[in-house]
Enzyme design. Structure first.
Site, short mmCIF file in Angstrom:
data_model
loop_
_atom_site.label_atom_id
_atom_site.label_comp_id
_atom_site.label_asym_id
_atom_site.label_seq_id
_atom_site.Cartn_x
_atom_site.Cartn_y
_atom_site.Cartn_z
N ARG A 11 43.29 14.21 57.08
CA ARG A 11 42.79 14.36 55.72
C ARG A 11 43.09 13.14 54.85
O ARG A 11 44.06 12.43 55.09
CB ARG A 11 43.41 15.59 55.05
CG ARG A 11 43.11 16.90 55.77
CD ARG A 11 43.48 18.10 54.90
NE ARG A 11 44.87 18.04 54.45
CZ ARG A 11 45.37 18.82 53.50
NH1 ARG A 11 44.59 19.69 52.88
NH2 ARG A 11 46.64 18.72 53.15
N ASP A 103 54.13 7.38 54.88
CA ASP A 103 54.02 8.69 54.23
C ASP A 103 55.37 9.39 54.18
O ASP A 103 55.73 10.03 53.18
CB ASP A 103 52.98 9.56 54.93
CG ASP A 103 53.23 9.72 56.42
OD1 ASP A 103 53.94 8.89 57.04
OD2 ASP A 103 52.68 10.69 57.00
#
Length: 243
Positions: A11, A103
């Protein structure tokens, strides 16, 4: 106005950051739809950002495609953030700091900025990642495993006569579908519990447990003291950009 983008394996999440807060944003599955098709409708209405910051764990080819689309649309070159040895209050445990997924670094930074304490961050998307930090922001390291969904799909793809129907989550299963579903989820829960116990031994206290990512919600109740984080990577990007 800054445009913040978190592109994971499945995503892409984005947010407009203005005056120290999120103004708008969105999410879509980038494997299924090209960037220009999915994002043009929203992004063409945006003013030209002063900066574009990107957290990416995808291939260089995908990064180049995203950068080219942004340059065409905004005439602004994005900054792809990489994990440093230390920044934003976090000291990276990796001997080669850039090899820590950015991340993970940014999410830890956002978590630490909100509440400095001993804590374990669980992120569940395509992969399940676990990271531990102390109250001083020292990163102990972490683990990476398949998410329960990825484990289930891998098992179904490598075995015969199981079928692809999704099972129920139970402690002891009496159907194959329930056994697969429950085994993959409970394996993840056991890994988290073991990792937290090992981190507690190093930290000298039981760390708080915080979860982020869309893959958690179906089984988070099995870890009743897990706190729910939201958009930690984007919040970490905002910190990186200077708020």
């Amino acid at each position: 106005m800054k445009l913040l983008v978190d592109i994971g394996n499945t995503r892409l999440k984005w947010a407009v950051w203005r005056d120290g807060r999120r103004a708008m944003g969105g999410v879509y599955a980038h494997r299924d739809t090209p960037f220009d098709v999915a994002l043009s409708g929203n992004w063409t209405a945006l003013p030209r950002p002063s900066a574009i910051l990107v957290s990416s764990v995808v291939s260089q080819d995908v990064e180049r495609a995203l950068a080219a689309f942004m340059a065409t649309l905004f005439d602004v070159a994005p900054q792809f953030v990489r994990s440093p040895a230390a920044a934003l209050g976090i000291t990276n445990a990796y001997a080669e700091p850039a090899r820590l997924g950015v991340d993970r670094f940014l999410a830890l930074a956002a978590l630490h900025a909100t509440q400095p304490r001993a804590q374990v961050l669980v992120s569940c998307g395509t992969a399940l990642t676990l990271d531990a930090i102390g109250a001083d922001g020292r990163h102990l390291g972490g683990l990476i495993a398949p998410s329960p969904d990825l484990s289930r799909h891998a098992l179904l793809g490598a075995t015969a006569r199981i079928g692809d129907a999704e099972g129920r989550l139970v402690e002891i299963a009496d159907t194959t579908q329930d056994a697969v579903q429950s085994g993959c989820v409970l394996a993840a829960v056991a890994l988290i519990e073991r990792f937290r116990a090992q981190a507690a031994g190093v930290l000298g206290e039981t760390p708080a447990l915080v979860g982020d990512g869309g893959g958690l919600d179906a089984w988070r109740a099995l870890l009743p003291d897990m706190e729910r984080g939201r958009d930690l990577v984007l919040r970490g990007l905002a910190l990186w950009s200077g708020g």
